[in-house]
Design a protein around this motif. Structure first.
Motif, PDB file in Angstrom:
ATOM      1  N   LYS A   1      38.268  50.452  38.873  1.00  0.00           N
ATOM      2  CA  LYS A   1      36.944  50.534  38.960  1.00  0.00           C
ATOM      3  C   LYS A   1      36.486  49.593  40.070  1.00  0.00           C
ATOM      4  CE  LYS A   1      32.631  49.456  36.346  1.00  0.00           C
ATOM      5  NZ  LYS A   1      32.097  49.077  35.288  1.00  0.00           N
ATOM      6  N   HIS A   2      37.157  48.522  40.369  1.00  0.00           N
ATOM      7  CA  HIS A   2      36.756  47.608  41.366  1.00  0.00           C
ATOM      8  C   HIS A   2      37.429  47.778  42.595  1.00  0.00           C
ATOM      9  CE1 HIS A   2      35.006  45.600  37.682  1.00  0.00           C
ATOM     10  NE2 HIS A   2      34.309  45.063  38.585  1.00  0.00           N
ATOM     11  N   ASN A   3      38.369  48.786  42.641  1.00  0.00           N
ATOM     12  CA  ASN A   3      38.985  48.992  43.971  1.00  0.00           C
ATOM     13  C   ASN A   3      39.205  50.665  44.505  1.00  0.00           C
ATOM     14  OD1 ASN A   3      40.708  49.203  46.167  1.00  0.00           O
ATOM     15  ND2 ASN A   3      42.541  48.391  45.369  1.00  0.00           N
TER      16      ASN A   3
ATOM     17  N   ILE B   1      48.064  34.936  35.250  1.00  0.00           N
ATOM     18  CA  ILE B   1      46.969  34.280  36.329  1.00  0.00           C
ATOM     19  C   ILE B   1      47.534  34.241  37.773  1.00  0.00           C
ATOM     20  CG2 ILE B   1      46.105  32.017  37.081  1.00  0.00           C
ATOM     21  CD1 ILE B   1      45.742  31.382  33.794  1.00  0.00           C
ATOM     22  N   PHE B   2      48.930  33.933  37.826  1.00  0.00           N
ATOM     23  CA  PHE B   2      49.507  33.922  39.185  1.00  0.00           C
ATOM     24  C   PHE B   2      49.574  35.227  39.726  1.00  0.00           C
ATOM     25  CE2 PHE B   2      53.400  34.703  41.536  1.00  0.00           C
ATOM     26  CZ  PHE B   2      53.338  34.028  42.688  1.00  0.00           C
ATOM     27  N   ILE B   3      50.135  36.328  39.091  1.00  0.00           N
ATOM     28  CA  ILE B   3      50.319  37.758  39.775  1.00  0.00           C
ATOM     29  C   ILE B   3      48.843  38.433  39.867  1.00  0.00           C
ATOM     30  CG2 ILE B   3      50.764  38.952  37.585  1.00  0.00           C
ATOM     31  CD1 ILE B   3      52.857  39.071  40.713  1.00  0.00           C
ATOM     32  N   TRP B   4      48.208  38.029  38.950  1.00  0.00           N
ATOM     33  CA  TRP B   4      46.800  38.721  39.303  1.00  0.00           C
ATOM     34  C   TRP B   4      46.018  38.424  40.411  1.00  0.00           C
ATOM     35  CZ3 TRP B   4      44.576  42.437  36.435  1.00  0.00           C
ATOM     36  CH2 TRP B   4      43.293  42.743  36.922  1.00  0.00           C
ATOM     37  N   ILE B   5      46.186  36.936  40.781  1.00  0.00           N
ATOM     38  CA  ILE B   5      45.550  36.350  41.973  1.00  0.00           C
ATOM     39  C   ILE B   5      46.332  36.764  42.938  1.00  0.00           C
ATOM     40  CG2 ILE B   5      45.071  34.155  43.104  1.00  0.00           C
ATOM     41  CD1 ILE B   5      44.591  32.720  40.469  1.00  0.00           C
TER      42      ILE B   5
ATOM     43  N   SER C   1      48.103  39.575  43.483  1.00  0.00           N
ATOM     44  CA  SER C   1      47.624  40.966  43.794  1.00  0.00           C
ATOM     45  C   SER C   1      46.222  41.242  44.240  1.00  0.00           C
ATOM     46  CB  SER C   1      48.091  41.814  42.593  1.00  0.00           C
ATOM     47  OG  SER C   1      47.198  41.564  41.457  1.00  0.00           O
ATOM     48  N   ALA C   2      45.420  40.332  44.139  1.00  0.00           N
ATOM     49  CA  ALA C   2      43.775  40.418  44.406  1.00  0.00           C
ATOM     50  C   ALA C   2      43.851  40.694  45.849  1.00  0.00           C
ATOM     51  CB  ALA C   2      42.952  39.321  43.909  1.00  0.00           C
ATOM     52  N   LYS C   3      44.508  40.137  46.813  1.00  0.00           N
ATOM     53  CA  LYS C   3      44.411  40.440  48.048  1.00  0.00           C
ATOM     54  C   LYS C   3      45.263  41.572  48.520  1.00  0.00           C
ATOM     55  CE  LYS C   3      43.586  35.351  48.924  1.00  0.00           C
ATOM     56  NZ  LYS C   3      43.892  33.984  49.706  1.00  0.00           N
ATOM     57  N   PRO C   4      45.129  41.913  49.699  1.00  0.00           N
ATOM     58  CA  PRO C   4      45.662  43.016  50.533  1.00  0.00           C
ATOM     59  C   PRO C   4      47.194  42.557  50.604  1.00  0.00           C
ATOM     60  CG  PRO C   4      43.785  43.200  51.436  1.00  0.00           C
ATOM     61  CD  PRO C   4      43.713  41.720  50.491  1.00  0.00           C
TER      62      PRO C   4
END
Length: 277
Positions: free
Chosen positions: A42-44, A187-191, A193-196
């Motif tokens: 939804k957000h990408n 928390i680590f992998i979510w942050i 992966s949030a950037k390209p």
């Protein structure tokens, strides 16, 4: 000193039917997978995944986790026991699932998803990697409820006695792994992966992150009988299985960054496309 609460492993019982907490934890993990996946889609809007792809990833992934996880536990950890009691292989509700076996099952499952939807395999694994840790954490809570995979003896004030084992206070290693593999890793992998990121980078970082955290937790977890025993050089089976994960993750991460450097994407070089994104 703490004492394990000895929770009834059966959450709900209606006549001959019983629902175990362990199964509910897996159901929670799969539910979190689909909810987080839908949030990412939804957000990408540029995501390679659609809701249909996500549903297929969940279905194939469930099969990979359950079949691979159980077979991994049987082969890697208690092969002798299950050789003598083959019917117990099917008693999944009693616990006994191997992450590394489940991981291999998911790898195969995601290759089927990639083939069906004509996607790059690493693009698929990049998308699902951040959706996995909370499910791993839920599984560790299931281990704690079942009073399995307890820790090594300790004199720490939070040491916990598992009455079904002995009277020694032990590390509640299931809770350590819940915190590390579930919360911290998510928390680590979510942050991250949030950037390209280059294709494959998130997958590589997942392999490294889990391998390191699992290897660390093994120092506090009591090795099981059979193949799980402490092996050569004091390294447990869980650590031996994590070493290839870490090395593969490093190789994938290096490859991904080199590919991005030698073959930059059009979006990276075109400032107008960057603004649209």
């Amino acid at each position: 000193m703490l004492v394990h609460p000895q929770i009834d492993p059966v959450a709900i019982s209606v006549g001959p039917l019983s629902v175990h907490w362990y199964g509910l934890m897996y159901l929670l993990g799969f539910t979190l997978f689909i909810l987080l996946g839908r949030y990412r889609i939804k957000h990408n809007p540029h995501s390679v995944f659609t809701y249909e792809t996500l549903d297929d990833a969940l279905f194939y992934g469930m099969l990979g986790v359950i079949l691979g996880g159980r077979l991994g536990h049987v082969l890697f950890y208690q092969f002798g026991y299950y050789l003598e009691h083959p019917l117990q292989i099917f008693a999944i509700w009693e616990g006994g699932m191997s992450f590394h076996g489940g991981f291999l099952g998911v790898i195969i499952a995601m290759s089927l998803v990639a083939r069906k939807h004509q996607l790059k395999w690493l693009s698929v694994t990049d998308f699902i990697a951040p959706l996995v840790p909370l499910g791993l954490g839920a599984g560790r809570i299931g281990n704690f409820i079942n009073a399995e995979l307890w820790g090594r003896p300790t004199d720490a004030p939070w040491g916990m006695v598992f009455p079904y084992v002995d009277e020694l206070p032990r590390h509640p290693s299931q809770l350590y792994q819940f915190a590390l593999e579930g919360i911290v890793f998510f928390i680590f992998i979510w942050i991250y992966s949030a950037k390209p990121r280059p294709t494959g980078a998130v997958s590589g970082m997942f392999l490294i992150g889990y391998g390191v955290l699992r290897s660390f937790a093994e120092f506090y977890r009591e090795p099981e009988d059979g193949f799980m025993g402490v092996l050569t050089l004091g390294v447990t089976m869980g650590q031996w299985l994590s070493i290839p994960m870490i090395l593969t993750g490093i190789a994938v991460l290096i490859w991904a960054n080199r590919q991005a450097t030698s073959h930059p994407s059009p979006q990276t070089n075109n400032p107008h496309k960057r603004k649209k994104r």
